[in-house]
Every structure is written in structure tokens, then in C-alpha cells.
Write a protein that holds these residues in place. Structure first.
Motif, PDB file in Angstrom:
ATOM      1  N   TRP A  11     -11.619 -50.540 -64.339  1.00 50.58           N
ATOM      2  CA  TRP A  11     -11.718 -50.186 -63.739  1.00 50.58           C
ATOM      3  C   TRP A  11     -11.952 -48.271 -63.035  1.00 50.58           C
ATOM      4  CZ3 TRP A  11      -6.283 -51.610 -63.835  1.00 50.58           C
ATOM      5  CH2 TRP A  11      -5.983 -53.405 -63.220  1.00 50.58           C
ATOM      6  N   ASP A  12     -12.886 -47.631 -64.681  1.00 46.88           N
ATOM      7  CA  ASP A  12     -12.851 -46.364 -63.597  1.00 46.88           C
ATOM      8  C   ASP A  12     -13.974 -46.326 -63.191  1.00 46.88           C
ATOM      9  OD1 ASP A  12     -11.373 -46.377 -66.310  1.00 46.88           O
ATOM     10  OD2 ASP A  12     -12.613 -45.971 -67.757  1.00 46.88           O
ATOM     11  N   LYS A  13     -15.124 -46.743 -63.356  1.00 48.20           N
ATOM     12  CA  LYS A  13     -16.188 -46.646 -61.782  1.00 48.20           C
ATOM     13  C   LYS A  13     -15.234 -46.504 -60.844  1.00 48.20           C
ATOM     14  CE  LYS A  13     -19.644 -45.047 -62.763  1.00 48.20           C
ATOM     15  NZ  LYS A  13     -19.581 -43.993 -62.976  1.00 48.20           N
ATOM     16  N   LEU A  14     -14.912 -47.865 -59.877  1.00 47.03           N
ATOM     17  CA  LEU A  14     -13.644 -47.498 -59.776  1.00 47.03           C
ATOM     18  C   LEU A  14     -13.312 -46.947 -59.149  1.00 47.03           C
ATOM     19  CD1 LEU A  14     -13.949 -49.834 -57.032  1.00 47.03           C
ATOM     20  CD2 LEU A  14     -11.799 -51.306 -57.767  1.00 47.03           C
ATOM     21  N   SER A  15     -12.152 -46.848 -59.860  1.00 44.45           N
ATOM     22  CA  SER A  15     -10.980 -45.917 -59.796  1.00 44.45           C
ATOM     23  C   SER A  15     -12.022 -43.621 -59.137  1.00 44.45           C
ATOM     24  CB  SER A  15     -10.340 -45.316 -60.645  1.00 44.45           C
ATOM     25  OG  SER A  15      -9.843 -44.085 -60.923  1.00 44.45           O
ATOM     26  N   ASP A  16     -12.966 -43.681 -60.386  1.00 45.18           N
ATOM     27  CA  ASP A  16     -14.370 -42.701 -59.771  1.00 45.18           C
ATOM     28  C   ASP A  16     -14.743 -42.450 -57.913  1.00 45.18           C
ATOM     29  OD1 ASP A  16     -13.877 -41.913 -62.204  1.00 45.18           O
ATOM     30  OD2 ASP A  16     -16.141 -42.310 -63.099  1.00 45.18           O
ATOM     31  N   TRP A  17     -14.839 -43.696 -58.113  1.00 44.59           N
ATOM     32  CA  TRP A  17     -15.710 -44.326 -56.560  1.00 44.59           C
ATOM     33  C   TRP A  17     -14.398 -44.024 -55.601  1.00 44.59           C
ATOM     34  CZ3 TRP A  17     -20.107 -47.927 -58.206  1.00 44.59           C
ATOM     35  CH2 TRP A  17     -21.165 -47.238 -58.498  1.00 44.59           C
ATOM     36  N   TRP A  21      -8.084 -46.137 -52.708  1.00 45.08           N
ATOM     37  CA  TRP A  21      -8.164 -47.880 -53.032  1.00 45.08           C
ATOM     38  C   TRP A  21      -8.067 -48.603 -54.395  1.00 45.08           C
ATOM     39  CZ3 TRP A  21      -9.882 -51.896 -55.140  1.00 45.08           C
ATOM     40  CH2 TRP A  21      -9.016 -53.111 -55.366  1.00 45.08           C
ATOM     41  N   THR A  22      -8.269 -47.692 -55.155  1.00 44.72           N
ATOM     42  CA  THR A  22      -8.050 -47.935 -56.828  1.00 44.72           C
ATOM     43  C   THR A  22      -6.377 -47.906 -56.938  1.00 44.72           C
ATOM     44  OG1 THR A  22      -9.926 -47.616 -57.729  1.00 44.72           O
ATOM     45  CG2 THR A  22      -8.063 -48.058 -59.318  1.00 44.72           C
ATOM     46  N   GLU A  23      -5.719 -46.389 -56.209  1.00 44.95           N
ATOM     47  CA  GLU A  23      -4.488 -46.372 -56.373  1.00 44.95           C
ATOM     48  C   GLU A  23      -3.364 -47.143 -55.494  1.00 44.95           C
ATOM     49  OE1 GLU A  23      -0.648 -44.318 -57.768  1.00 44.95           O
ATOM     50  OE2 GLU A  23      -3.130 -44.520 -58.128  1.00 44.95           O
ATOM     51  N   GLN A  24      -4.187 -47.907 -54.183  1.00 41.34           N
ATOM     52  CA  GLN A  24      -2.869 -49.390 -53.761  1.00 41.34           C
ATOM     53  C   GLN A  24      -3.270 -50.316 -54.054  1.00 41.34           C
ATOM     54  OE1 GLN A  24      -1.418 -48.912 -50.485  1.00 41.34           O
ATOM     55  NE2 GLN A  24      -2.010 -46.587 -51.722  1.00 41.34           N
ATOM     56  N   PHE A  25      -4.690 -50.517 -55.317  1.00 41.55           N
ATOM     57  CA  PHE A  25      -3.846 -51.828 -55.995  1.00 41.55           C
ATOM     58  C   PHE A  25      -3.673 -52.007 -56.943  1.00 41.55           C
ATOM     59  CE2 PHE A  25      -5.951 -53.850 -59.420  1.00 41.55           C
ATOM     60  CZ  PHE A  25      -6.399 -54.946 -59.214  1.00 41.55           C
TER      61      PHE A  25
END
Length: 116
Positions: A11-17, A21-25
Motif C-alpha cells: 500500500w506504500d505507493k497508493l498511500s504516497d499517491w 483515499w488510503t486513510e479512508q480505506f
């Protein structure tokens, strides 16, 4: 999740980008646990099942949740039962494959009979 060792490094790249959204997920995925409706032992057993399922197969999560379950007093027999129940998900390969095999065998034999 990072602090608890529950973060998936994939999830690192998703969190960077897209950190919002990642926090909500992550928040959505942890809400049932934070509400405390399910016991911590049950949450770990359920997490083992999800991570071990043939549709997920995330071994770092299986390992992490087995360790946590053992720390919470979950028995080897309980964990094994969850893994055995989860393995039943794989039966779908037979549910799909066996009827197709039967159809194809019938068609193969019909073609062979016509060629004679």
C-alpha cells in the motif's frame, strides 16, 4: 496500522499517491474492530481466514494474525479449524471444472464416434 505492524507494504505507493483515499480505506476496514463488537480473538480468527483464502493468499497477514491469535490465547485447534474451513473456498475449482470436463469429454467422444 503501521504502528501495530498491520500495514501492508504493497500500500506504500497508493498511500504516497492518494493518502486521503488510503486513510479512508484503512479507517473503513478497521471500524468494526474499533467498535469492539467482535472479540479480539474472533477478529484474529476472521483475519486469518481472509488472508489465507484462495482469493487473497497473503501469507504475511496470515503469519501476523496467527501470532496475534496465539498471544490472545487462541488454541492451535481453533486456528487449524479456521484454516480447514477456509480451504473449502477452493471447491469452486471443482464446481466449475468438473461440469466443463464432463461436457468436453462427451463432445470429444461424440467427435471420435463420428470419425469412425
Amino acid at each position: 496500522m503501521r504502528a501495530q505492524g498491520a500495514w501492508n507494504p504493497l500500500w506504500d505507493k497508493l498511500s504516497d499517491w492518494d493518502p486521503e483515499w488510503t486513510e479512508q480505506f484503512v479507517s473503513m476496514g478497521t471500524l468494526p474492530i474499533r467498535r469492539g463488537v467482535l472479540s479480539p480473538q474472533f477478529v484474529e480468527l476472521l483475519s486469518i481466514a481472509v488472508d489465507a483464502a484462495c482469493t487473497h493468499m497473503y501469507s504475511p497477514g496470515v503469519r501476523r494474525h496467527i501470532r496475534a491469535a496465539l498471544e490472545l490465547g487462541v488454541s492451535r485447534e481453533e486456528i487449524l479449524a479456521v484454516l480447514e474451513l477456509t480451504s473449502v473456498l477452493g471447491i469452486h475449482a471443482c464446481n466449475i471444472g468438473v461440469p466443463v470436463l464432463a461436457e468436453e469429454l462427451d463432445a470429444f467422444e461424440r467427435r471420435r464416434a463420428e470419425q469412425r
